[in-house]
Scaffold this motif. Sequence first.
Motif: not given
Lengths: 174, 935, 457
Positions: C89-91, C131-133, C265-271
């Motif tokens: 998720v971080w990558w 990330a895909g890895l 949405p919260y994840f999008v902003v986090g990204a």
Amino acid sequence: MTKLLLAEFTRPEAMLAAARNVDQSGCRLADAFTPFPIEEMAELLDAASTSLRVYMFIGGLIFAVGAYATESLSAVYLYPFDSGGRPLYSWATFVMFPFAIGIFGAALIGFIVTMVKTGLPRLHHPLFSFEPLERATQDRFILALEPPHATSLEARARAWLIEAGAIDVTEAET
Amino acid sequence: MSFAPDRRDALKLLAMGATAALGACGPPEEEIVPYVEMPEGLTPGVPMQFTTALPLSGYARGALVTSYEGRPTRIEGNPRHPASLGACDIFAQAEIMTLYNPDRAKAVLNEGNLSSWEDFEKALLSQMQIERGRRGSKLTILTGRVTSPTMVRQIQALLKSFPGAQWRRYEPIHDDAEISGATMAFGRPLLPIPRLDQAAVVVSLDADPLGPGPYQLAYAYAFAQKRLARKGVIQFGRLYAVESCLSLTGANSDERLALPPHLIRGFIVDIANRLGAKLPQEALGDDASRFAAAVVEDLKANPGHGVFLVGRGQPAETHALCHWINRALKAPVDYFPPVDPVASTHVDSLRGLVEDIDNGRVESLFIIGCNPAYAAPGELAVDDAIAKVPFSAYHGLYDDETAARCKWRLPLSHTLESWSDLRALDGAVSVVQPLIRPLYDTRTAHQLLALMGGMLSASSYQLVRETLQARAPRDFETHWRQWLHDGIIQGSANAPLAPPNVTLPHMDPLQAPRGPSLTFAPDPSIWDGSYANNAWLQECPKPTTKEVWGNSIHISPSDAAANDLEEGDIVTLRRGEHSLEAPVNIVQGQAAGVLGATLGYGRRRAGAIGEGLGFDAYKLMPIGTPWAAHNVALSRTGARSTILRTQRSFHLAPERREIYPTVTLQGFTEGNIDISERRGLPTLLPEWEYDSYKWAMSIDNTLCIGCNACLVACRSENNVPVVGPIEVSMGREMHWLRVDVYYRDEPTPLGFQPVPCMHCEKAPCEPVCPVEASVHDSEGLNVQVYNRCIGTRFCQSNCPYKVRRFNFFGYATDDVYANLHAQSFDAQFNPDVTVRSRGVMEKCTYCLQRISRARRTAEKENRRIAEGEIVTACQAACPTRAIIFGDLSNADGKVSQLRNEPQHYEMLGHLGTRPRTTYLAAIENPNPALREKEE
Amino acid sequence: MSASNEVPAKAERWLQPPGRSYEAINELVSAPLLKRKKWSWKFWWIAFMASLALTALMLVCISWLFTKGVGLWGVNTTNVWGFAIANYVWWIGIGNAGTLISAMLLLMRQRWRASINRFAEAMTLFAAGIAGLFPILHLGRPLYFYWLVPYPNTMALWPQWRSALIWDFWAILSYILFSILFWYSGLIPDLACVRDRAKTPGARFWFGVFALGWRGSARHWQIYHVYHTTMACLGVPLVISLHSVVGLDFAASLMPGWSETIYPPYFVVGAMYSGFTMVIALAAAVRWGFSLQALITVDHFDVMAKILLAASIIMSISYMTEWFGAWYSGEHEERSLVAYEFRGHYRALYYAMLFCNCFLPQIFWFRAARRNIALVVVVGLVINIGMWLERINIVWITLSHGYAVSMWRVFHPTYWDYLLMFSSLGLFALLYLLLCRLAPIVSMHETRRLLSQEAQQ
């Protein structure tokens, strides 16, 4: 085998000015080579409108529909089974995959169409043999003009171009 | 010489040895009689079941052994046997693991060097010549408790021909106090067996009828008969427990009082006095006397239906007093003549042996099937004594501590490999028939005894038949077949005696110990240590602490605070010159001032699995009062260790009660049952239609006593791998079925809840699986397709019950604890169940293999599968029948009916998962008198 | 260069002298590629060696993981998800920022993006790839990851389309492919530029090949421009859907603390949040490494810091919404989970997260702080750590404190967890360093355009 006059400008404004009044030189505007896109130039060349977006939309649509069809067919007919008591046709969960793949589809089709429309990739082009054009990708703004046939008129055209701010005018052949 | 391979080396070596054994696989030569079919009807792949009996502390528990082409794989209870009644305890089930254990003694060793039976025979004959010369005056046979009529017959024959010879017997978990208590009360040794199914009020003083033991199954079954609350029928007793350490009985009690041993004495005296005995009153706290008063009221309210039990830990006079009370109450208790033929107490017997040896009265010592060098009070120093004997032979399953001290080490055949006979607590005789030809060059105890008597090539089969001949002079063969078929000789049980007059014992006053007392109890997982090398049992969580792979000193929270100890702190316990170091485990409900330890750990020579785990509590065991060492000195070392537990907290926050709701019997009868469960929540999704069977399971929390039988049954039936202590410490144990334990009412008693897969109709694990490894079948089973699983583990992370188990490593194959790298272990696998590979998820399948077997037979006879035709492994093992499996589509099936009970609930039903496994809330029967005062 | 085309300075200046002529821009950007001799590569080599070592370590971790199994990690029966998911998720978060910058800022007519979008897009590409890895490494049987693809097979099996993991798989795949197209199409005119500046035949040939014979014809520019802007329009919904799907990996479950509508949405902003911090770090590195102070100015950092500030406020609101939702739902599991966040085993991590993501960024209210590049970079990195903590908290807290009380367990990471996490940074750095030497790191044609636009004001 057409003959072209390449008029080099150092400033886009000068080039545009010249292009607008190119009739005074008696030449016909063939093309322009610039280090970055200049919308007005496209208008002057009346190449402003393009159907690219339509192609991209259709391409995306095909990908998306294909994906959705794959999902529904396999989940309902080809390989139906009870997954947590959810209905076979769980349309809501089938949306994400088509969406993502559809956008990629649009991008891909768009790239292909761009290539086709621009005739690229074309690694060699006659104009490459004319030194000034090298600067077109860097810092020169070049007008390609079809000069009038009479040599006298052509000389006038060159003079006019120099007047219009071209730092140099050379001949090229395509 | 000291050859000290490290653990893994040892395992590898053992493996090599074990592989050699496989050639021997196969049915025994003699004809053994199958339970359902004749052997000639054997079709490959179709298992057959045979009856046999398995000993625990010498007493028989009837077993039904499933065998595939002469390879026993699964042990279940024999319904016709009084000590099993169809259920099966963890020890009996784990015998499979023992049978195939690569650590077993495989060859004759002489002074540690490889030898042979022939050499031993030569040595033996000359030795017996010498003994014959002196009429056996220096010959001693040491055994555990012997109930086998054949063996008794053989030993007595030997004693006849060697008049001077001694027969010593010592069972680590002995009943000396009971026997001498009975002798004190009745003037003769008697074995009391309470009829719990007739007792409305049971008062258990340090007794543990529901706990592990040779009669646990029978007691549990009887107890369950008085634990029944259904619409219409209510047969419900009340169980009081007064004890120092939390036992299973205490955990299942309705009212529990934690008292140190000496106060328990005071308690029973108080009760006796309230019932009219005029004994000098002893010290007793207010709570205790209030408790006593309530108990007595309850007893008086149920004349003839109250029974008193006293545990092995109490001194003889307490037992005697208990007998007196039971007579006063006209309690439902049967008195049986002891099956154990040896009169003297176990401790005396062993002490006698040591004295004999010290006085040079023993020159030939034969130790058969017991391990006194380890499992005996430390201060007797039995092991050193044994080492002094010039000619000593040890006949046992393992090359253990005692073996190490003997000149000759003789490999003993496992019970599943040998012909024999055994008696249950009540005297019922069963024939032990072998399921498999001995895997190694082993012999039975009968053969050894025959050898000592001079018979070179005796067959146990013949010996047993000779013994039993007397029971059916005419038409023996038919009887023999019948006995083998039934697994029990009908009518062989002793008749209960008319209770003789009882005398009120003289109780000399007992002064309170100054220091803390350390009490000893058999380990709920490995008994007296004889199962220490059994990986299944090592990884079987102890019911009340959920500890695995070790033992610990149980200490009460108050004592822990006083000594500022935390769980895992290592303390030194010193008694006289003996001392031991052990981690403490803070246990709610442990009596203040009492430390509890379980026996069986700290094995020095057990095998790859059993060694180096826990501490050896026998070291501190006194001879005088074997079950409690008083005034031990406790000091903290400052060192720490982690106690491996499969469940950390037993506490349930009030709002989480819906996981394990409790209902009082009063509430149940009055019909106000407030189980806060939200069910049948609305859903936007259409219902899924199940047109065929609808498998479901119903578990009655009231009946579950937490004995773990289901857990081991599941492991054995479904090839559930053992992961070992390191992996357990990582939190990766694989039990498909776990038994959760929660405080029913802080701090005690406890409530137990077996948790298999819920097989939710709206399973959260299924839609999240990207590859349909987790799917539903047409009968509503939530099945896991192992070879489709890619191990995303989304299913487990989305499972609210967390019942799925993941193979983080190749537990079943590559991991050393799975099979000790020994092929002999693979023989124990159930061939009907896939052995899962690394990286796949697995979980309870409702014993799918049993369902499909039933379906095959049903389809052959083209009919529906009948009610009760499918019995899951956990259900089969359960002594209290707490687990019921069946078809929901059958409206009057048992499962469907249980679903209509008022206390029925779905665990976490409010999540809308529609579980097929549902529960009946625990019903408890507290004494209002005691509860009111508390408020 | 003749001073004739020196553009006079005007109101807003995203370009500083000496970057204020087309030729200067070309020179600045293409020098590292063409005039390698007169360029010092000392630090490049140091960084390269370091990242190469880390990448080697990553290979070791992965091969050992494949040999032994995921048991190497701290995952247990209750916390079946661990670092791998958090890292993923971080990558992918970082992987989103590039497209966000070049696409969203393009649509918002944020001209200053011109000089940073190129390496931001490259960052997207590499981060998304890494990330895909992780989800594949996370699998119990990684060799079968392709079972998520509907390919014809003898057993006529199909993927299970209801699973969020399937959506995820396709979202990432589409996103990576899309990013490649977006990045490469943006690169073409610059490759042509480098081709034409190149002296050696080798360089001319290779840049020429990848430039596809671009001549800068106005007609081409027209089509090209349309394509590029359309791609930008497509990129925005794609990137938003991608991270929404990542959010759905959790939200589509029923576990307390996961099953929350706010997640996408919260994840999008986090990204965007964590991604921008990475862009800032890279911008600083590129700016310093290739002395592009003229093209990447303090104003860039200023405005990016403002974005961080905005994002941090949105994140804080998201956290509060979570708490409020838990309380307002009345579900005791939800409430007890929030209590566990603050008082449970991971409270230290949780407080650290709040500090990094909510409190620290508030210093960007001060202009001085925003214009102090070192400070902006450091705070950015701290925020990025905070965002990693957020992801691991999401995974751990819910799994450790679910519905089944008897199965409550704590996650104890093993060193393999840490090694793989840190070594993946090495791979990222390695790819990046290689890129710096193979392709123009700043978009020249867009910068030139920016210059001319500034000139017209």
